[in-house]
Write an enzyme that holds these catalytic residues in place. Structure first.
Site, PDB file in Angstrom:
ATOM      1  N   GLU A 166       0.741  -1.090  -0.200  1.00 49.54           N
ATOM      2  CA  GLU A 166       0.117   0.157  -0.005  1.00 49.54           C
ATOM      3  C   GLU A 166       1.005   1.459   0.061  1.00 49.54           C
ATOM      4  OE1 GLU A 166      -2.910  -0.395  -0.695  1.00 49.54           O
ATOM      5  OE2 GLU A 166      -3.705  -2.185   0.238  1.00 49.54           O
ATOM      6  N   HIS A 179     -12.744  -3.634   2.949  1.00 44.65           N
ATOM      7  CA  HIS A 179     -11.295  -3.876   2.963  1.00 44.65           C
ATOM      8  C   HIS A 179     -10.538  -3.672   4.217  1.00 44.65           C
ATOM      9  CE1 HIS A 179      -6.871  -3.549   1.195  1.00 44.65           C
ATOM     10  NE2 HIS A 179      -7.006  -3.785   2.598  1.00 44.65           N
TER      11      HIS A 179
HETATM   12  O1  2HA Z   1      -0.274  -5.009   4.251  1.00 45.09           O
HETATM   13  O2  2HA Z   1      -3.237  -5.017   4.118  1.00 45.09           O
HETATM   14  O3  2HA Z   1      -3.932  -3.755   2.062  1.00 45.09           O
HETATM   15  C1  2HA Z   1      -1.332  -5.727   3.569  1.00 45.09           C
HETATM   16  C2  2HA Z   1      -2.810  -5.224   3.382  1.00 45.09           C
HETATM   17  C3  2HA Z   1      -2.974  -4.659   1.995  1.00 45.09           C
HETATM   18 ZN    ZN Z   2      -5.309  -4.035   3.614  1.00 45.28          ZN
END
Ligand code: 2HA
Ligand code: ZN
Length: 291
Positions: free
Chosen positions: A133, A228
Site C-alpha cells: 500500500e 477492506h
Molecule cells: O499489508 O493490508 O492492503 C497488506 C494489506 C494490503
Molecule cells: Zn489491507
C-alpha cells in the site's frame, strides 16, 4: 564495490541505531501487538508509515541517495528529500511486535519526488521492501506535508467491525456510517468529531485507491475502505490506533445489539449536540472530564 557496500551497510546500521527512533520502535512493537490481538492484522495484513525526516540532519540525509533506487509511477513532489519509515511488504504484525527493526525499511524520496531509495540493513534479496500500500502511504504523507500537519503517522488495519459495516448497503455513505458510529457511544463524537471518510470499493495497492483516499480524507482522521479496512492518521502510531479503536467500539456495540435481535436506539441528536457543545466550551483539544 564490496567496500562501498560495506560502507553503506555501516551507515544503514547507524540509521537503525538512532536514539530518537527508540521511542518509535517501542510504539511500533506495542501497536503491532494490539493489531494482531484484535484480529485486525491477519497474516500479513496492515501496514504503517512515519515521517522521520526530522530525526536526521542534512549531512546524514546526503548519504541516503546512495542506496538502491526505485522509480514511482506517480510523482510526490512535496515529499522530496523526506525519509519515511515504512512497514515491510509481506510482514506479519505478530512478528513486527517481537522485533520491529527487522520488518521495516526506510524510504528516502529523491529530489523530484518521482523515485525512492530503500535503506535496509541487509543487501540484495533480504532487504525489506515497502508495503504493497506504498502508493496510499505516500499520497497521505504528501498531503500531511502540504498541510504542515503535526500528524506524521499513517496506519492501515483490517478493522473487522468497521469492514463488516461496509458490507451493509445501509452504511455505504459518509453520512450514514458516521450517524451510526456517533450514535453508538459518546466517545466517538468526542474523539472523532469529523467522522470517517468512506471510500467505495477500489482495487488495493494501486495509485487509484491512493488518489480516491486523498479525495475522501478531507478533514477526517480516518477513512474506511469498503469491504477492506481502514486508514488512520495520527501524531504517533498509538494515536492512529486509538482512533480506529474508538470507531470499532461503536461498530461492535451496533452488532452486539443486532446479534441479540434488537435495534439499538442510538444517542439522540440532542445528546450528540450537547456533547459537541460541552466539549467545545471546556477545551479545544482535551476531552471533557467524566466523559
Ligand atoms: O499489508 O493490508 O492492503 C497488506 C494489506 C494490503
Ligand atoms: Zn489491507
Amino acid at each position: 564495490m564490496t567496500r562501498n557496500l560495506n560502507n553503506l551497510l555501516d551507515r544503514s546500521n547507524d540509521i537503525f541505531k538512532k536514539t530518537e527512533l527508540e521511542f518509535v520502535m517501542n510504539d511500533i512493537a506495542e501497536i503491532a501487538h494490539y493489531l494482531w490481538n484484535r484480529g485486525w492484522a491477519e497474516r500479513n495484513a496492515g501496514n504503517f508509515s512515519m515521517d522521520v525526516t526530522g530525526f536526521f540532519n542534512e549531512k546524514e540525509r546526503e548519504h541516503f541517495s546512495l542506496y538502491p533506487f526505485f522509480p514511482l509511477t506517480i510523482a510526490y513532489p512535496s515529499l522530496a528529500h523526506k525519509l519515511l519509515l515504512i512497514s515491510g511488504t509481506g510482514t506479519r504484525m505478530r512478528d513486527v511486535a517481537k522485533n520491529p527493526s527487522e520488518y521495516i525499511c526506510y524510504v528516502y524520496i529523491n529530489d523530484s519526488g518521482s523515485a525512492f531509495h530503500i535503506i535496509g540493513t541487509t543487501p540484495g534479496e533480504n532487504t525489506v521492501k515497502p508495503t504493497s500500500e506504498l502508493a496510499t502511504h505516500l499520497a497521505i504523507q504528501q498531503m500531511l506535508v502540504q498541510r504542515n500537519s503535526s500528524e506524521k503517522v499513517v496506519l492501515h488495519a483490517h478493522v473487522t467491525e468497521l469492514i463488516a459495516l461496509t458490507q451493509l448497503s445501509a452504511f455505504k455513505t459518509e453520512m450514514a456510517i458516521n450517524s451510526l458510529l456517533w450514535g453508538m457511544h459518546p466517545e466517538t463524537i468526542l474523539f472523532v468529531p469529523d467522522g470517517v471518510g468512506f471510500i467505495p470499493y477500489t482495487l488495493p495497492g494501486t495509485d487509484h485507491i491512493a488518489m480516491a483516499t486523498i479525495r475522501g480524507l478531507g478533514k477526517h482522521k480516518a477513512i474506511v475502505w469498503e469491504k477492506h479496512g481502514c486508514m488512520a492518521i495520527g501524531n504517533t502510531l498509538a494515536d492512529a490506533f486509538d482512533t480506529l479503536d474508538i470507531l470499532a467500539k461503536s461498530a461492535k456495540i451496533y452488532f452486539m445489539c443486532k446479534s441479540a435481535g434488537l435495534d439499538p436506539e442510538g444517542l439522540t441528536q440532542g445528546q450528540l449536540n450537547e456533547i459537541r457543545c460541552f466539549h467545545h466550551s471546556v477545551s479545544d483539544t482535551e476531552p471533557a472530564a467524566g466523559i
